[in-house]
Design a protein around this motif. Sequence first.
Motif, PDB file in Angstrom:
ATOM      1  N   PRO A  13      -1.055   2.396   4.663  1.00 36.70           N
ATOM      2  CA  PRO A  13      -0.922   2.428   3.199  1.00 36.70           C
ATOM      3  C   PRO A  13      -1.733   1.335   2.504  1.00 36.70           C
ATOM      4  CG  PRO A  13       1.079   1.588   4.240  1.00 36.70           C
ATOM      5  CD  PRO A  13       0.229   2.122   5.330  1.00 36.70           C
ATOM      6  N   ARG A  14      -1.956   0.205   3.163  1.00 30.94           N
ATOM      7  CA  ARG A  14      -2.757  -0.847   2.545  1.00 30.94           C
ATOM      8  C   ARG A  14      -4.203  -0.387   2.407  1.00 30.94           C
ATOM      9  NH1 ARG A  14      -0.422  -5.635   6.526  1.00 30.94           N
ATOM     10  NH2 ARG A  14       1.800  -5.328   6.015  1.00 30.94           N
ATOM     11  N   ALA A  15      -4.713   0.250   3.454  1.00 30.09           N
ATOM     12  CA  ALA A  15      -6.084   0.761   3.372  1.00 30.09           C
ATOM     13  C   ALA A  15      -6.190   1.888   2.354  1.00 30.09           C
ATOM     14  CB  ALA A  15      -6.530   1.245   4.755  1.00 30.09           C
ATOM     15  N   THR A  16      -5.125   2.682   2.244  1.00 28.68           N
ATOM     16  CA  THR A  16      -5.141   3.766   1.259  1.00 28.68           C
ATOM     17  C   THR A  16      -5.195   3.219  -0.156  1.00 28.68           C
ATOM     18  OG1 THR A  16      -3.859   5.132   2.786  1.00 28.68           O
ATOM     19  CG2 THR A  16      -3.924   5.818   0.486  1.00 28.68           C
ATOM     20  N   VAL A  17      -4.499   2.117  -0.407  1.00 21.24           N
ATOM     21  CA  VAL A  17      -4.534   1.482  -1.736  1.00 21.24           C
ATOM     22  C   VAL A  17      -5.949   1.057  -2.073  1.00 21.24           C
ATOM     23  CG1 VAL A  17      -3.802  -0.564  -3.011  1.00 21.24           C
ATOM     24  CG2 VAL A  17      -2.133   0.766  -1.717  1.00 21.24           C
ATOM     25  N   VAL A  18      -6.630   0.429  -1.115  1.00 23.96           N
ATOM     26  CA  VAL A  18      -7.998  -0.040  -1.356  1.00 23.96           C
ATOM     27  C   VAL A  18      -8.939   1.150  -1.565  1.00 23.96           C
ATOM     28  CG1 VAL A  18      -9.923  -1.312  -0.346  1.00 23.96           C
ATOM     29  CG2 VAL A  18      -7.581  -2.136  -0.053  1.00 23.96           C
ATOM     30  N   LEU A  19      -8.746   2.204  -0.776  1.00 25.79           N
ATOM     31  CA  LEU A  19      -9.605   3.379  -0.904  1.00 25.79           C
ATOM     32  C   LEU A  19      -9.447   4.047  -2.261  1.00 25.79           C
ATOM     33  CD1 LEU A  19     -11.596   5.269   0.532  1.00 25.79           C
ATOM     34  CD2 LEU A  19      -9.615   6.549   1.384  1.00 25.79           C
ATOM     35  N   LEU A  20      -8.216   4.181  -2.724  1.00 25.32           N
ATOM     36  CA  LEU A  20      -7.997   4.792  -4.043  1.00 25.32           C
ATOM     37  C   LEU A  20      -8.511   3.905  -5.165  1.00 25.32           C
ATOM     38  CD1 LEU A  20      -4.398   6.268  -3.512  1.00 25.32           C
ATOM     39  CD2 LEU A  20      -6.599   7.479  -3.437  1.00 25.32           C
ATOM     40  N   ALA A  21      -8.394   2.590  -4.963  1.00 29.22           N
ATOM     41  CA  ALA A  21      -8.928   1.679  -5.982  1.00 29.22           C
ATOM     42  C   ALA A  21     -10.440   1.773  -6.062  1.00 29.22           C
ATOM     43  CB  ALA A  21      -8.503   0.247  -5.667  1.00 29.22           C
ATOM     44  N   ALA A  22     -11.096   1.985  -4.901  1.00 27.25           N
ATOM     45  CA  ALA A  22     -12.551   2.127  -4.906  1.00 27.25           C
ATOM     46  C   ALA A  22     -12.981   3.407  -5.603  1.00 27.25           C
ATOM     47  CB  ALA A  22     -13.061   2.111  -3.462  1.00 27.25           C
ATOM     48  N   ARG A  23     -12.096   4.381  -5.688  1.00 24.45           N
ATOM     49  CA  ARG A  23     -12.396   5.631  -6.387  1.00 24.45           C
ATOM     50  C   ARG A  23     -12.111   5.543  -7.876  1.00 24.45           C
ATOM     51  NH1 ARG A  23      -9.750   9.853  -1.945  1.00 24.45           N
ATOM     52  NH2 ARG A  23     -11.261   9.398  -0.255  1.00 24.45           N
ATOM     53  N   ARG A  25      -9.165   4.573  -9.469  1.00 21.36           N
ATOM     54  CA  ARG A  25      -7.810   4.804  -9.949  1.00 21.36           C
ATOM     55  C   ARG A  25      -7.152   3.475 -10.302  1.00 21.36           C
ATOM     56  NH1 ARG A  25      -8.558   8.715  -5.966  1.00 21.36           N
ATOM     57  NH2 ARG A  25      -8.027  10.851  -6.572  1.00 21.36           N
ATOM     58  N   GLY A  26      -6.247   3.533 -11.273  1.00 24.76           N
ATOM     59  CA  GLY A  26      -5.521   2.352 -11.697  1.00 24.76           C
ATOM     60  C   GLY A  26      -4.317   2.078 -10.804  1.00 24.76           C
ATOM     61  N   ASN A  27      -3.694   0.936 -11.032  1.00 23.75           N
ATOM     62  CA  ASN A  27      -2.566   0.540 -10.187  1.00 23.75           C
ATOM     63  C   ASN A  27      -1.378   1.490 -10.324  1.00 23.75           C
ATOM     64  OD1 ASN A  27      -4.066  -1.622  -9.341  1.00 23.75           O
ATOM     65  ND2 ASN A  27      -3.138  -3.081 -10.781  1.00 23.75           N
ATOM     66  N   ALA A  28      -1.095   1.928 -11.552  1.00 25.70           N
ATOM     67  CA  ALA A  28       0.055   2.814 -11.760  1.00 25.70           C
ATOM     68  C   ALA A  28      -0.144   4.152 -11.053  1.00 25.70           C
ATOM     69  CB  ALA A  28       0.292   3.016 -13.251  1.00 25.70           C
ATOM     70  N   ARG A  29      -1.348   4.690 -11.130  1.00 27.78           N
ATOM     71  CA  ARG A  29      -1.601   5.972 -10.473  1.00 27.78           C
ATOM     72  C   ARG A  29      -1.586   5.824  -8.952  1.00 27.78           C
ATOM     73  NH1 ARG A  29      -6.855   9.949 -11.540  1.00 27.78           N
ATOM     74  NH2 ARG A  29      -6.216  11.592 -10.050  1.00 27.78           N
ATOM     75  N   VAL A  38       4.260  -0.866  -7.940  1.00 26.23           N
ATOM     76  CA  VAL A  38       3.003  -1.267  -8.576  1.00 26.23           C
ATOM     77  C   VAL A  38       2.652  -2.701  -8.237  1.00 26.23           C
ATOM     78  CG1 VAL A  38       4.154  -1.974 -10.715  1.00 26.23           C
ATOM     79  CG2 VAL A  38       1.728  -1.251 -10.770  1.00 26.23           C
ATOM     80  N   ASP A  39       3.656  -3.565  -8.046  1.00 27.27           N
ATOM     81  CA  ASP A  39       3.366  -4.951  -7.656  1.00 27.27           C
ATOM     82  C   ASP A  39       2.777  -5.010  -6.244  1.00 27.27           C
ATOM     83  OD1 ASP A  39       4.317  -5.811 -10.072  1.00 27.27           O
ATOM     84  OD2 ASP A  39       6.338  -6.250  -9.330  1.00 27.27           O
TER      85      ASP A  39
END
Length: 208
Positions: A13-23, A25-29, A38-39
Amino acid sequence: MAYGHKTQYQARPRATVVLLAARGRGNARIAAETRLHVDTVRTWRGRFADGGLPALADRKRSGRPARFTPVQIAEAKALACQLPVETGVPLSHWSCPELAAELTARGVTDSISASTVRRWLRQDAIKPWQYRSWVFIRDPDFRAKAQRVLDLYARTYEAEPLGADEYVFSSDEKTSIQARCRCHPTLVGGGDTRNSRHFTAERDAQIR
């Protein structure tokens, strides 16, 4: 890391957060898609921005502070290497519960469990409960009592050698099988099947 089959569960899930952020997407999404707080999303994005992929691993934790000092551990091992009789304890050999009680009685530790003592001794392969010692005979008539047994081992009885047709038998009682008379008479073969089953069950019970 996000899709790898060999990725650890907490790293996925940590890598997924970084991957979605690179695309973009905002923190809430990202939190809604990964079902994380979100924190938590904000934390892993910040750690990745500061340290890259290595920052997604768990940080080293100090853990619980040591309860016993190296000196206390050394005193416990030194006590285990001594005979109980040398310390005034009426025991033939040490056990971990006895060592724990003795360490507490001497004031070396306030309280300690037997499992902790066992873990300390395992580090240096110390096993005081396997210590072997000789028992010195104090019976004044021991020589005369033992002489008869030793003579029989040498096939001699009352200073005379045994003949060729004389034998010496040595028997002992096993722990779970007692040498005693049978409770029931032996049944003749081919008799009542019900009685045979009853006899077999009782025989097995006696053997057990």
